[in-house]
Design a protein around this motif. Structure first.
Motif, PDB file in Angstrom:
ATOM      1  N   LYS A 135       3.907  10.971 -21.687  1.00 37.19           N
ATOM      2  CA  LYS A 135       4.628  11.861 -20.788  1.00 37.19           C
ATOM      3  C   LYS A 135       4.658  11.319 -19.363  1.00 37.19           C
ATOM      4  CE  LYS A 135       3.723  16.176 -23.305  1.00 37.19           C
ATOM      5  NZ  LYS A 135       3.138  17.550 -23.205  1.00 37.19           N
ATOM      6  N   THR A 136       5.787  11.560 -18.703  1.00 35.12           N
ATOM      7  CA  THR A 136       5.901  11.307 -17.263  1.00 35.12           C
ATOM      8  C   THR A 136       5.168  12.423 -16.513  1.00 35.12           C
ATOM      9  OG1 THR A 136       8.030  10.179 -17.473  1.00 35.12           O
ATOM     10  CG2 THR A 136       7.545  11.182 -15.335  1.00 35.12           C
ATOM     11  N   PHE A 137       4.496  12.060 -15.407  1.00 37.50           N
ATOM     12  CA  PHE A 137       3.894  13.110 -14.587  1.00 37.50           C
ATOM     13  C   PHE A 137       4.291  12.917 -13.133  1.00 37.50           C
ATOM     14  CE2 PHE A 137       0.555   9.859 -14.992  1.00 37.50           C
ATOM     15  CZ  PHE A 137       0.118   9.681 -13.685  1.00 37.50           C
ATOM     16  N   THR A 138       4.135  13.977 -12.359  1.00 38.78           N
ATOM     17  CA  THR A 138       4.565  13.996 -10.961  1.00 38.78           C
ATOM     18  C   THR A 138       3.351  14.029 -10.042  1.00 38.78           C
ATOM     19  OG1 THR A 138       6.580  15.196 -11.563  1.00 38.78           O
ATOM     20  CG2 THR A 138       5.935  15.214  -9.244  1.00 38.78           C
ATOM     21  N   VAL A 139       3.432  13.248  -8.964  1.00 30.62           N
ATOM     22  CA  VAL A 139       2.405  13.258  -7.924  1.00 30.62           C
ATOM     23  C   VAL A 139       3.026  13.838  -6.658  1.00 30.62           C
ATOM     24  CG1 VAL A 139       0.911  11.845  -6.463  1.00 30.62           C
ATOM     25  CG2 VAL A 139       1.200  11.265  -8.889  1.00 30.62           C
ATOM     26  N   GLY A 176      11.241  15.539  -1.811  1.00 31.03           N
ATOM     27  CA  GLY A 176      10.106  16.429  -1.648  1.00 31.03           C
ATOM     28  C   GLY A 176       8.791  15.708  -1.476  1.00 31.03           C
ATOM     29  N   ASN A 177       8.869  14.417  -1.094  1.00 30.19           N
ATOM     30  CA  ASN A 177       7.653  13.611  -0.908  1.00 30.19           C
ATOM     31  C   ASN A 177       6.820  13.568  -2.188  1.00 30.19           C
ATOM     32  OD1 ASN A 177       6.096  11.898   0.711  1.00 30.19           O
ATOM     33  ND2 ASN A 177       4.742  13.553   1.363  1.00 30.19           N
ATOM     34  N   LYS A 178       7.538  13.360  -3.298  1.00 30.95           N
ATOM     35  CA  LYS A 178       6.877  13.307  -4.597  1.00 30.95           C
ATOM     36  C   LYS A 178       7.215  11.999  -5.309  1.00 30.95           C
ATOM     37  CE  LYS A 178       6.917  18.329  -5.218  1.00 30.95           C
ATOM     38  NZ  LYS A 178       7.361  19.457  -6.071  1.00 30.95           N
ATOM     39  N   LEU A 179       6.411  11.696  -6.315  1.00 28.06           N
ATOM     40  CA  LEU A 179       6.607  10.489  -7.114  1.00 28.06           C
ATOM     41  C   LEU A 179       6.615  10.862  -8.590  1.00 28.06           C
ATOM     42  CD1 LEU A 179       3.946   8.195  -5.392  1.00 28.06           C
ATOM     43  CD2 LEU A 179       6.408   8.167  -4.955  1.00 28.06           C
ATOM     44  N   LEU A 180       7.505  10.225  -9.338  1.00 26.22           N
ATOM     45  CA  LEU A 180       7.437  10.282 -10.791  1.00 26.22           C
ATOM     46  C   LEU A 180       6.656   9.066 -11.265  1.00 26.22           C
ATOM     47  CD1 LEU A 180      11.046  11.284 -11.938  1.00 26.22           C
ATOM     48  CD2 LEU A 180       8.999  12.729 -11.818  1.00 26.22           C
ATOM     49  N   VAL A 181       5.641   9.292 -12.060  1.00 22.73           N
ATOM     50  CA  VAL A 181       4.833   8.216 -12.629  1.00 22.73           C
ATOM     51  C   VAL A 181       5.218   8.112 -14.099  1.00 22.73           C
ATOM     52  CG1 VAL A 181       2.500   7.360 -13.027  1.00 22.73           C
ATOM     53  CG2 VAL A 181       3.014   8.688 -10.970  1.00 22.73           C
ATOM     54  N   ILE A 182       5.882   7.013 -14.440  1.00 24.52           N
ATOM     55  CA  ILE A 182       6.604   6.907 -15.702  1.00 24.52           C
ATOM     56  C   ILE A 182       5.974   5.869 -16.622  1.00 24.52           C
ATOM     57  CG2 ILE A 182       8.850   6.378 -16.749  1.00 24.52           C
ATOM     58  CD1 ILE A 182      10.043   7.067 -13.907  1.00 24.52           C
ATOM     59  N   SER A 183       5.819   6.236 -17.893  1.00 24.96           N
ATOM     60  CA  SER A 183       5.427   5.292 -18.943  1.00 24.96           C
ATOM     61  C   SER A 183       6.679   4.846 -19.679  1.00 24.96           C
ATOM     62  CB  SER A 183       4.452   5.955 -19.924  1.00 24.96           C
ATOM     63  OG  SER A 183       3.270   6.365 -19.276  1.00 24.96           O
ATOM     64  N   ASP A 184       6.871   3.529 -19.815  1.00 23.03           N
ATOM     65  CA  ASP A 184       8.066   3.051 -20.508  1.00 23.03           C
ATOM     66  C   ASP A 184       8.027   3.362 -22.001  1.00 23.03           C
ATOM     67  OD1 ASP A 184       8.918   2.199 -18.082  1.00 23.03           O
ATOM     68  OD2 ASP A 184       9.023   0.068 -18.566  1.00 23.03           O
ATOM     69  N   ASN A 185       6.846   3.535 -22.544  1.00 24.52           N
ATOM     70  CA  ASN A 185       6.690   3.980 -23.925  1.00 24.52           C
ATOM     71  C   ASN A 185       6.953   5.483 -23.968  1.00 24.52           C
ATOM     72  OD1 ASN A 185       5.757   4.852 -26.441  1.00 24.52           O
ATOM     73  ND2 ASN A 185       4.061   3.399 -26.488  1.00 24.52           N
ATOM     74  N   ARG A 220       0.817  -1.217   0.000  1.00 24.74           N
ATOM     75  CA  ARG A 220       0.000   0.000   0.000  1.00 24.74           C
ATOM     76  C   ARG A 220       0.847   1.260   0.000  1.00 24.74           C
ATOM     77  NH1 ARG A 220      -4.715  -1.905  -1.710  1.00 24.74           N
ATOM     78  NH2 ARG A 220      -5.451  -3.641  -0.424  1.00 24.74           N
ATOM     79  N   ALA A 221       2.134   1.120  -0.225  1.00 27.14           N
ATOM     80  CA  ALA A 221       3.021   2.279  -0.289  1.00 27.14           C
ATOM     81  C   ALA A 221       4.079   1.998  -1.350  1.00 27.14           C
ATOM     82  CB  ALA A 221       3.674   2.536   1.067  1.00 27.14           C
ATOM     83  N   ILE A 222       4.669   3.060  -1.867  1.00 24.17           N
ATOM     84  CA  ILE A 222       5.726   2.919  -2.873  1.00 24.17           C
ATOM     85  C   ILE A 222       7.008   2.515  -2.173  1.00 24.17           C
ATOM     86  CG2 ILE A 222       7.035   4.065  -4.690  1.00 24.17           C
ATOM     87  CD1 ILE A 222       4.040   3.620  -5.296  1.00 24.17           C
ATOM     88  N   ARG A 223       7.447   1.292  -2.418  1.00 20.42           N
ATOM     89  CA  ARG A 223       8.652   0.755  -1.781  1.00 20.42           C
ATOM     90  C   ARG A 223       9.819   0.798  -2.766  1.00 20.42           C
ATOM     91  NH1 ARG A 223       5.874  -4.672   0.903  1.00 20.42           N
ATOM     92  NH2 ARG A 223       4.446  -3.561   2.303  1.00 20.42           N
ATOM     93  N   GLY A 224      10.249   1.982  -3.063  1.00 18.10           N
ATOM     94  CA  GLY A 224      11.322   2.134  -4.036  1.00 18.10           C
ATOM     95  C   GLY A 224      10.768   2.048  -5.445  1.00 18.10           C
ATOM     96  N   GLU A 225      11.638   2.283  -6.434  1.00 19.54           N
ATOM     97  CA  GLU A 225      11.198   2.251  -7.826  1.00 19.54           C
ATOM     98  C   GLU A 225      10.709   0.853  -8.189  1.00 19.54           C
ATOM     99  OE1 GLU A 225      12.868   3.027 -12.377  1.00 19.54           O
ATOM    100  OE2 GLU A 225      13.942   3.847 -10.648  1.00 19.54           O
ATOM    101  N   GLY A 226       9.622   0.800  -8.914  1.00 16.71           N
ATOM    102  CA  GLY A 226       9.071  -0.473  -9.335  1.00 16.71           C
ATOM    103  C   GLY A 226       7.793  -0.247 -10.117  1.00 16.71           C
ATOM    104  N   PHE A 227       7.123  -1.342 -10.443  1.00 14.40           N
ATOM    105  CA  PHE A 227       5.884  -1.275 -11.199  1.00 14.40           C
ATOM    106  C   PHE A 227       4.708  -1.476 -10.244  1.00 14.40           C
ATOM    107  CE2 PHE A 227       9.171  -2.743 -14.112  1.00 14.40           C
ATOM    108  CZ  PHE A 227       9.060  -1.801 -15.130  1.00 14.40           C
ATOM    109  N   TYR A 228       3.764  -0.556 -10.303  1.00 18.63           N
ATOM    110  CA  TYR A 228       2.646  -0.559  -9.366  1.00 18.63           C
ATOM    111  C   TYR A 228       1.330  -0.362 -10.100  1.00 18.63           C
ATOM    112  CZ  TYR A 228       6.244   0.215  -5.783  1.00 18.63           C
ATOM    113  OH  TYR A 228       7.349   0.100  -4.963  1.00 18.63           O
TER     114      TYR A 228
END
Length: 240
Positions: A212-216, A199-208, A173-181
Motif C-alpha cells: 500500500k501507498t501511504f501519506t506523510v 498540502g505539504n504532504k508526500l505520497l510514499v509509493i511501493s512499485d510492487n 536532504r529534501a524531496i526534490r520532485g518525484e523520485g526514488f529516495y
C-alpha cells in the motif's frame, strides 16, 4: 522543494532519530585534514565561502561553524558532512591516484518491504567508481556524499529487487520532485518512490502493487520523517 532542507540540522535530527550521540570535539583536526587533502589554503577557503581569514583560522583551531557553513565546507572538501561534523564514518569518498572514486558501502539494508531500523553510519567496504562514469551516469551529484546501500525486500519490484545495490547521494536532504529516495520514517528506513502532493504532504509509493501507498504529512510536527538521500543509480545484486 517539499520540506526545504535544514542542511546540517537534518544531520543532527538523524543522529537523534537513530540513537547516535554528539558532535566530536576534534573538529579542528578533521577540518585541517580535509583542507590539506583538498589542497586549499586558509585564504582560498575564505575567498570561496566569503568569510574572513580569521573565521577560517578559528575553524582550524576547533571552533564549530554554523550548520549551513558546515555543509558548505563538506561540499568544498568533498567529504561526508557526518564525518566532518561528528567524526562518524570516514572521509573515504575521495579521488584515488588512478582516477577512481572511493565510495563507502554502508551496513544498511534499506527496506523495500516493511522497513527496518538501520545503522546508516557503519562502513562495510569501499567501492571504486570511475570519475568519468560518475560524471556521465550521475550528473550533478555531490561526489563526496555518495554512498552505496543494499535493497532488502520486494516491495519495489520490478524497479529494484532484493539485494540490488543502490548508489545514493546523501547530500540530498529534501524531496526534490518525484523520485526514488532513502527515507527514515517512524524509526525505520525505506527505499521508496516519493511524490510531493498539495498540502505539504508526500505520497510514499511501493512499485510492487501488493504493498500500500501511504501519506506523510510534513506539517505534523510529531512526524518523524527524514530524507537520507536520493537514489541516483542501481546495480543488480545477488538474489536470496
Amino acid at each position: 522543494d517539499v520540506a526545504p532542507s535544514r542542511g546540517l540540522g537534518d544531520v543532527y535530527k538523524r543522529q537523534v532519530f537513530y540513537g547516535a550521540i554528539v558532535m566530536s570535539n576534534d573538529f579542528g583536526k578533521r577540518f585541517t585534514e580535509a583542507r590539506k587533502k583538498a589542497r586549499y589554503s586558509i585564504s582560498d577557503i575564505a575567498k570561496r565561502l566569503g568569510v574572513s581569514v580569521q573565521s577560517v583560522y578559528g575553524w582550524e583551531q576547533g571552533s564549530t561553524p554554523k550548520a549551513g557553513r558546515m555543509n558548505d565546507l563538506a561540499s568544498l572538501f568533498e567529504v561526508p558532512v557526518e564525518w566532518l561534523a561528528f567524526g562518524e564514518g570516514s572521509p573515504c569518498a575521495k579521488c584515488a591516484e588512478d582516477g577512481s572514486w572511493s565510495v563507502p558501502m554502508l551496513k544498511v539494508e534499506a527496506s523495500a518491504g516493511f522497513g527496518m531500523i538501520a545503522d546508516f553510519e557503519s562502513i562495510v567496504k569501499l567501492i571504486q567508481l570511475d570519475q568519468a562514469w560518475v560524471a556521465r551516469e550521475c550528473p550533478g551529484v555531490t561526489r563526496g556524499a555518495l554512498s552505496v546501500v543494499t535493497v532488502d525486500g520486494d516491495s519495489m519490484e520490478p524497479t529494484y529487487h532484493d539485494k540490488d545495490l543502490l548508489l545514493v547521494d546523501t547530500s540530498v536532504r529534501a524531496i526534490r520532485g518525484e523520485g526514488f529516495y532513502v527515507i527514515g520514517f517512524d524509526g525505520r528506513l525505506y527505499v521508496k518512490r516519493v511524490q510531493p502532493i498539495p498540502g505539504n504532504k508526500l505520497l510514499v509509493i511501493s512499485d510492487n502493487t501488493g504493498y500500500k501507498t501511504f501519506t506523510v504529512d510534513l506539517s505534523d510536527e510529531s512526524t518523524q520523517f527524514i530524507v537520507c538521500g536520493r537514489v541516483v543509480y542501481s546495480w543488480t545484486g545477488s538474489r536470496r
